[in-house]
Motif scaffolding. Sequence first.
Motif, PDB file in Angstrom:
ATOM      1  N   SER A   1       0.802  -1.224   0.000  1.00  0.00           N
ATOM      2  CA  SER A   1       0.000   0.000   0.000  1.00  0.00           C
ATOM      3  C   SER A   1       0.835   1.274   0.000  1.00  0.00           C
ATOM      4  CB  SER A   1      -0.951   0.007   1.195  1.00  0.00           C
ATOM      5  OG  SER A   1      -0.241  -0.126   2.407  1.00  0.00           O
ATOM      6  N   ASN A   2       1.952   1.301   0.707  1.00  0.00           N
ATOM      7  CA  ASN A   2       2.777   2.523   0.699  1.00  0.00           C
ATOM      8  C   ASN A   2       4.160   2.198   0.163  1.00  0.00           C
ATOM      9  OD1 ASN A   2       3.836   1.145   2.959  1.00  0.00           O
ATOM     10  ND2 ASN A   2       4.440   3.061   3.928  1.00  0.00           N
ATOM     11  N   LEU A   3       4.160   1.514  -0.976  1.00  0.00           N
ATOM     12  CA  LEU A   3       5.388   0.970  -1.544  1.00  0.00           C
ATOM     13  C   LEU A   3       5.553   1.369  -3.000  1.00  0.00           C
ATOM     14  CD1 LEU A   3       7.792  -0.996  -1.150  1.00  0.00           C
ATOM     15  CD2 LEU A   3       6.244  -2.832  -1.859  1.00  0.00           C
ATOM     16  N   LEU A   4       6.736   1.872  -3.327  1.00  0.00           N
ATOM     17  CA  LEU A   4       7.088   2.202  -4.702  1.00  0.00           C
ATOM     18  C   LEU A   4       8.230   1.294  -5.135  1.00  0.00           C
ATOM     19  CD1 LEU A   4       7.074   3.895  -7.266  1.00  0.00           C
ATOM     20  CD2 LEU A   4       8.424   5.628  -6.074  1.00  0.00           C
ATOM     21  N   ILE A   5       7.954   0.427  -6.103  1.00  0.00           N
ATOM     22  CA  ILE A   5       8.966  -0.472  -6.651  1.00  0.00           C
ATOM     23  C   ILE A   5       9.577   0.184  -7.885  1.00  0.00           C
ATOM     24  CG2 ILE A   5       9.423  -2.730  -7.670  1.00  0.00           C
ATOM     25  CD1 ILE A   5       8.688  -2.957  -4.775  1.00  0.00           C
ATOM     26  N   ARG A   6      10.887   0.285  -7.903  1.00  0.00           N
ATOM     27  CA  ARG A   6      11.556   0.895  -9.054  1.00  0.00           C
ATOM     28  C   ARG A   6      11.496  -0.025 -10.274  1.00  0.00           C
ATOM     29  NH1 ARG A   6      15.856   2.646  -4.675  1.00  0.00           N
ATOM     30  NH2 ARG A   6      15.132   4.778  -4.253  1.00  0.00           N
ATOM     31  N   ASP A   7      11.692   0.576 -11.441  1.00  0.00           N
ATOM     32  CA  ASP A   7      11.432  -0.123 -12.694  1.00  0.00           C
ATOM     33  C   ASP A   7      12.406  -1.264 -12.978  1.00  0.00           C
ATOM     34  OD1 ASP A   7       9.270   1.634 -13.296  1.00  0.00           O
ATOM     35  OD2 ASP A   7      10.724   3.144 -13.910  1.00  0.00           O
ATOM     36  N   GLY A   8      13.594  -1.218 -12.374  1.00  0.00           N
ATOM     37  CA  GLY A   8      14.572  -2.280 -12.594  1.00  0.00           C
ATOM     38  C   GLY A   8      14.324  -3.522 -11.769  1.00  0.00           C
TER      39      GLY A   8
ATOM     40  N   ARG B   1       6.271  -1.930  11.966  1.00  0.00           N
ATOM     41  CA  ARG B   1       7.580  -1.461  11.514  1.00  0.00           C
ATOM     42  C   ARG B   1       7.707   0.049  11.513  1.00  0.00           C
ATOM     43  NH1 ARG B   1      12.553  -1.941  11.656  1.00  0.00           N
ATOM     44  NH2 ARG B   1      12.487  -4.151  11.064  1.00  0.00           N
ATOM     45  N   MET B   2       6.651   0.761  11.096  1.00  0.00           N
ATOM     46  CA  MET B   2       6.790   2.212  10.938  1.00  0.00           C
ATOM     47  C   MET B   2       5.896   3.015  11.879  1.00  0.00           C
ATOM     48  SD  MET B   2       4.872   2.941   7.308  1.00  0.00           S
ATOM     49  CE  MET B   2       5.007   4.716   7.526  1.00  0.00           C
ATOM     50  N   ASN B   3       5.381   2.354  12.950  1.00  0.00           N
ATOM     51  CA  ASN B   3       4.505   3.055  13.893  1.00  0.00           C
ATOM     52  C   ASN B   3       3.370   3.739  13.137  1.00  0.00           C
ATOM     53  OD1 ASN B   3       3.501   4.014  16.322  1.00  0.00           O
ATOM     54  ND2 ASN B   3       4.877   5.770  16.395  1.00  0.00           N
ATOM     55  N   GLY B   4       2.674   2.934  12.338  1.00  0.00           N
ATOM     56  CA  GLY B   4       1.568   3.459  11.544  1.00  0.00           C
ATOM     57  C   GLY B   4       0.512   4.125  12.404  1.00  0.00           C
ATOM     58  N   GLY B   5      -0.090   5.157  11.865  1.00  0.00           N
ATOM     59  CA  GLY B   5      -1.110   5.881  12.610  1.00  0.00           C
ATOM     60  C   GLY B   5      -2.055   6.626  11.698  1.00  0.00           C
TER      61      GLY B   5
ATOM     62  N   THR C   1       2.497  10.572   0.967  1.00  0.00           N
ATOM     63  CA  THR C   1       3.803  10.483   0.320  1.00  0.00           C
ATOM     64  C   THR C   1       4.923  10.878   1.262  1.00  0.00           C
ATOM     65  OG1 THR C   1       2.747  11.052  -1.785  1.00  0.00           O
ATOM     66  CG2 THR C   1       5.146  11.223  -1.675  1.00  0.00           C
ATOM     67  N   PHE C   2       4.692  11.948   2.035  1.00  0.00           N
ATOM     68  CA  PHE C   2       5.728  12.461   2.924  1.00  0.00           C
ATOM     69  C   PHE C   2       5.230  12.540   4.355  1.00  0.00           C
ATOM     70  CE2 PHE C   2       6.375  14.481  -1.269  1.00  0.00           C
ATOM     71  CZ  PHE C   2       7.614  13.943  -1.585  1.00  0.00           C
TER      72      PHE C   2
ATOM     73  N   TRP D   1      10.429  11.257   2.965  1.00  0.00           N
ATOM     74  CA  TRP D   1       9.539  10.279   2.356  1.00  0.00           C
ATOM     75  C   TRP D   1       8.861   9.415   3.415  1.00  0.00           C
ATOM     76  CZ3 TRP D   1       8.213   9.357  -2.745  1.00  0.00           C
ATOM     77  CH2 TRP D   1       8.978   9.981  -3.744  1.00  0.00           C
ATOM     78  N   GLU D   2       7.567   9.187   3.275  1.00  0.00           N
ATOM     79  CA  GLU D   2       6.872   8.175   4.063  1.00  0.00           C
ATOM     80  C   GLU D   2       6.702   6.904   3.231  1.00  0.00           C
ATOM     81  OE1 GLU D   2       2.637   7.612   6.435  1.00  0.00           O
ATOM     82  OE2 GLU D   2       3.652   9.549   6.486  1.00  0.00           O
ATOM     83  N   ILE D   3       6.507   7.056   1.938  1.00  0.00           N
ATOM     84  CA  ILE D   3       6.441   5.918   1.030  1.00  0.00           C
ATOM     85  C   ILE D   3       7.824   5.270   0.932  1.00  0.00           C
ATOM     86  CG2 ILE D   3       6.242   5.303  -1.422  1.00  0.00           C
ATOM     87  CD1 ILE D   3       3.924   7.247  -1.595  1.00  0.00           C
ATOM     88  N   LYS D   4       7.859   3.947   0.995  1.00  0.00           N
ATOM     89  CA  LYS D   4       9.111   3.208   0.872  1.00  0.00           C
ATOM     90  C   LYS D   4       9.420   2.991  -0.603  1.00  0.00           C
ATOM     91  CE  LYS D   4       9.122   2.898   5.312  1.00  0.00           C
ATOM     92  NZ  LYS D   4       9.998   3.806   6.095  1.00  0.00           N
ATOM     93  N   ARG D   5      10.659   3.264  -0.991  1.00  0.00           N
ATOM     94  CA  ARG D   5      11.089   3.042  -2.368  1.00  0.00           C
ATOM     95  C   ARG D   5      12.117   1.923  -2.374  1.00  0.00           C
ATOM     96  NH1 ARG D   5      11.972   6.922   0.183  1.00  0.00           N
ATOM     97  NH2 ARG D   5      13.790   7.793  -0.853  1.00  0.00           N
ATOM     98  N   LEU D   6      11.884   0.905  -3.213  1.00  0.00           N
ATOM     99  CA  LEU D   6      12.733  -0.279  -3.215  1.00  0.00           C
ATOM    100  C   LEU D   6      13.174  -0.640  -4.620  1.00  0.00           C
ATOM    101  CD1 LEU D   6      10.641  -2.622  -0.858  1.00  0.00           C
ATOM    102  CD2 LEU D   6      12.618  -1.235  -0.214  1.00  0.00           C
TER     103      LEU D   6
END
Length: 332
Positions: free
Chosen positions: A85-92, A155-159, A244-245, A312-317
């Motif tokens: 849900s809050n994850l951005l996967i890079r194109d590679g 993991r990220m103390n979601g709220g 996002t942030f 950033w709050e969204i995780k980029r991997l």
Amino acid sequence: MGLCAAQGAGCAGRAGVSELGSHLADPALGLRGKLTERADLSKITWFRTGGPADLVYQPADEADLEAFLKALPAEVPLTVVGIGSNLLIRDGGVPGVTLRLPAKGFGEVDATGKGRIRAGAAASDKRLAAVALEVGLGGFHFFHGIPGSVGGAIRMNGGANGVETAERLVEAVAYDRAGDRHLLSRADMGYSYRHADAPEDLIFVSALFEGPAAEREAIRAAMDEVQHHRETVQPVREKTGGSTFKNPPGTSAWKEIDRAGCRGLRIGGAEMSALHCNFMINAGEASGHDLELLGETVRRRVFETSGILLEWEIKRLGRFEPGREVEPFRPS
């Protein structure tokens, strides 16, 4: 060289991926989970974009996860993802092995009595809120407004709506990269705003929560208020990753984004929502490059306008495609 290249480079091409896959599929290891090669991660992320994972492993249960971690060569990069849900996967794509805990084996949510609920990391936050309603425990309504999993919240103390996971958590169960089991108290987690100091290599599998007794009517009213807020001020029907942030001290991220003139800003198929400008959306056929470049552009413009450096709050991997790298904005 081991089964995969070191230093996060991932498996050495298709041959390396296949070699690692063959190793993990060896019957002698006794692994019972599902192993998938070149898995399309765009199908699980809410942005619906991103490259494939070299390998994805979904353990059958906690014992299988322990066995998998002990069998995984130390040089192989390991990435843990939830429901995307809050994850951005890079194109590679994502190198090495991507670990995803399935609902079967890690998604149970059960009331244990004495005002407590135990939840698996793969359970949705909404399910945790629903069980709290069923047994009459207050203080869980905010989970109804978090479009993620319990593992991500730990993991990220979601709220949401002014309440955080830290206020409900009693203890969490996790495994480290070597397959050793750990029990962490609330104090061990080192919680702060949208952050935990717990070691990054820990893989959370379940947690125990507690809350005060409350009338179900009051709990339902609080959950309805959370839902109404989401549906009226957030682009919940778009392909988005949520906030996002993180909110900077003393202000809100959306206010600073708006002040910098970034409401509705678009790069390629990526857009800062006109409804809630701290929500980045895939407004068309956005690539991971489009989304991350948009985010870094917003960070630069906000800093130039207000001197605030958004986090950033969204995780980029994952890996960038060659020639399409996005440099993180850093004030000069």
